[in-house]
Scaffold this motif. Sequence first.
Motif, PDB file in Angstrom:
ATOM      1  N   LYS A 177       0.831  -1.201   0.000  1.00 36.37           N
ATOM      2  CA  LYS A 177       0.000   0.000   0.000  1.00 36.37           C
ATOM      3  C   LYS A 177       0.868   1.254   0.000  1.00 36.37           C
ATOM      4  O   LYS A 177       0.612   2.212  -0.739  1.00 36.37           O
ATOM      5  CB  LYS A 177      -0.922  -0.006   1.221  1.00 36.37           C
ATOM      6  N   PHE A 178       1.929   1.237   0.819  1.00 33.46           N
ATOM      7  CA  PHE A 178       2.860   2.366   0.867  1.00 33.46           C
ATOM      8  C   PHE A 178       3.524   2.573  -0.495  1.00 33.46           C
ATOM      9  O   PHE A 178       3.612   3.699  -0.992  1.00 33.46           O
ATOM     10  CB  PHE A 178       3.924   2.125   1.939  1.00 33.46           C
ATOM     11  N   ALA A 179       3.984   1.477  -1.097  1.00 32.76           N
ATOM     12  CA  ALA A 179       4.653   1.579  -2.396  1.00 32.76           C
ATOM     13  C   ALA A 179       3.719   2.158  -3.449  1.00 32.76           C
ATOM     14  O   ALA A 179       4.106   3.027  -4.243  1.00 32.76           O
ATOM     15  CB  ALA A 179       5.156   0.202  -2.830  1.00 32.76           C
ATOM     16  N   GLN A 180       2.490   1.697  -3.452  1.00 28.87           N
ATOM     17  CA  GLN A 180       1.514   2.203  -4.419  1.00 28.87           C
ATOM     18  C   GLN A 180       1.214   3.682  -4.164  1.00 28.87           C
ATOM     19  O   GLN A 180       1.097   4.478  -5.115  1.00 28.87           O
ATOM     20  CB  GLN A 180       0.229   1.384  -4.345  1.00 28.87           C
ATOM     21  N   GLU A 181       1.119   4.063  -2.918  1.00 28.95           N
ATOM     22  CA  GLU A 181       0.869   5.473  -2.584  1.00 28.95           C
ATOM     23  C   GLU A 181       2.033   6.365  -2.999  1.00 28.95           C
ATOM     24  O   GLU A 181       1.854   7.562  -3.239  1.00 28.95           O
ATOM     25  CB  GLU A 181       0.595   5.608  -1.081  1.00 28.95           C
ATOM     26  N   CYS A 182       3.235   5.779  -3.085  1.00 24.14           N
ATOM     27  CA  CYS A 182       4.398   6.526  -3.565  1.00 24.14           C
ATOM     28  C   CYS A 182       4.434   6.615  -5.085  1.00 24.14           C
ATOM     29  O   CYS A 182       5.340   7.243  -5.647  1.00 24.14           O
ATOM     30  CB  CYS A 182       5.685   5.873  -3.067  1.00 24.14           C
ATOM     31  N   GLY A 183       3.475   5.980  -5.736  1.00 30.16           N
ATOM     32  CA  GLY A 183       3.403   6.041  -7.187  1.00 30.16           C
ATOM     33  C   GLY A 183       3.937   4.825  -7.908  1.00 30.16           C
ATOM     34  O   GLY A 183       3.984   4.800  -9.151  1.00 30.16           O
ATOM     35  N   MET A 184       4.360   3.809  -7.163  1.00 30.32           N
ATOM     36  CA  MET A 184       4.900   2.618  -7.814  1.00 30.32           C
ATOM     37  C   MET A 184       3.788   1.826  -8.491  1.00 30.32           C
ATOM     38  O   MET A 184       2.730   1.579  -7.902  1.00 30.32           O
ATOM     39  CB  MET A 184       5.629   1.729  -6.803  1.00 30.32           C
TER      40      MET A 184
END
Length: 297
Positions: A95-102
């Motif tokens: 979730k964190f990675a996706q929120e960073c745009g990954m």
Amino acid sequence: MNQLVAIHFPKGISLVIKREDLIHPFVSGNKFRKLKYNLLQAKAENQSCLLTFGGAFSNHIAAVAYAGKEHGFQTIGIIRGEELGTKIESNPTLKFAQECGMQLEFISRENYRLKTEAFFLEQLGKKYGSFYLVPEGGTNALAIQGCEEILTNEDAFFDYIGCAIGTGGTISGIINSALPHQKVLGFPALKGDFLQDEICNFVQNENWELITDYHFGGYGKVNAELIDFINWFFEQTQIPLDPVYTGKMVFGIVDLIKRNYFPENAKILVIHTGGLQGIQGMNLNLKNKGLPTINTL
């Protein structure tokens, strides 16, 4: 920052932790070191996209995602396990990675094993266009160059250097920069002794040893004894340890002290390689198994 461990050890032995986990709030420890020169190389090659690989709670995936966001790169994460595609919201790391745009792509474990094969990487290039490849775990020659900067002049008086091992990049950098009188002790988080040959590819010095007795069953495996130790250590020192890497390494160092592995008045430095972001996900798994959770407050 070097922090003395405020625990009394026998025979005048002292233990100090190098707090690499405090380097950066989101790209901590060895991940910061490994990415430093890779990001510079990606910019030198005029690449705008970073592509890498990782598992469900990968510290590396989280670090690349944030570093990409911070330095203006698009990021793509190829994630081991197709079933995780529907579990992003319940997985703190993804979730964190996706929120960073990954951008995340979930593939089978069978296909994941092809991650170093030229034809597989070529397929990814056709799908995503040009990218700068950051290997799983971040280990390559540029990563080792960054990890060679972990030890500094202030560390010269230590007799032993302890380091957890995943892919072998961090300890390779440490071995390369350790002084002749220092012995580097590596604590693999994975079963097996295959890392010996991997590390030998990157180092010339021989003042190192792998301690393979503290993996607790393998990568990502924990038990109540390890969790109790991590919580006890935090209560004594206020230093949080992650359960996949640093926790096992420090457990091993303390156990070796008890077993008289170290000589009298030995000065030991251990490297805190970060990984604390994975605790939240690990605690979810521990709760599901009815095991005690890790306390970081």
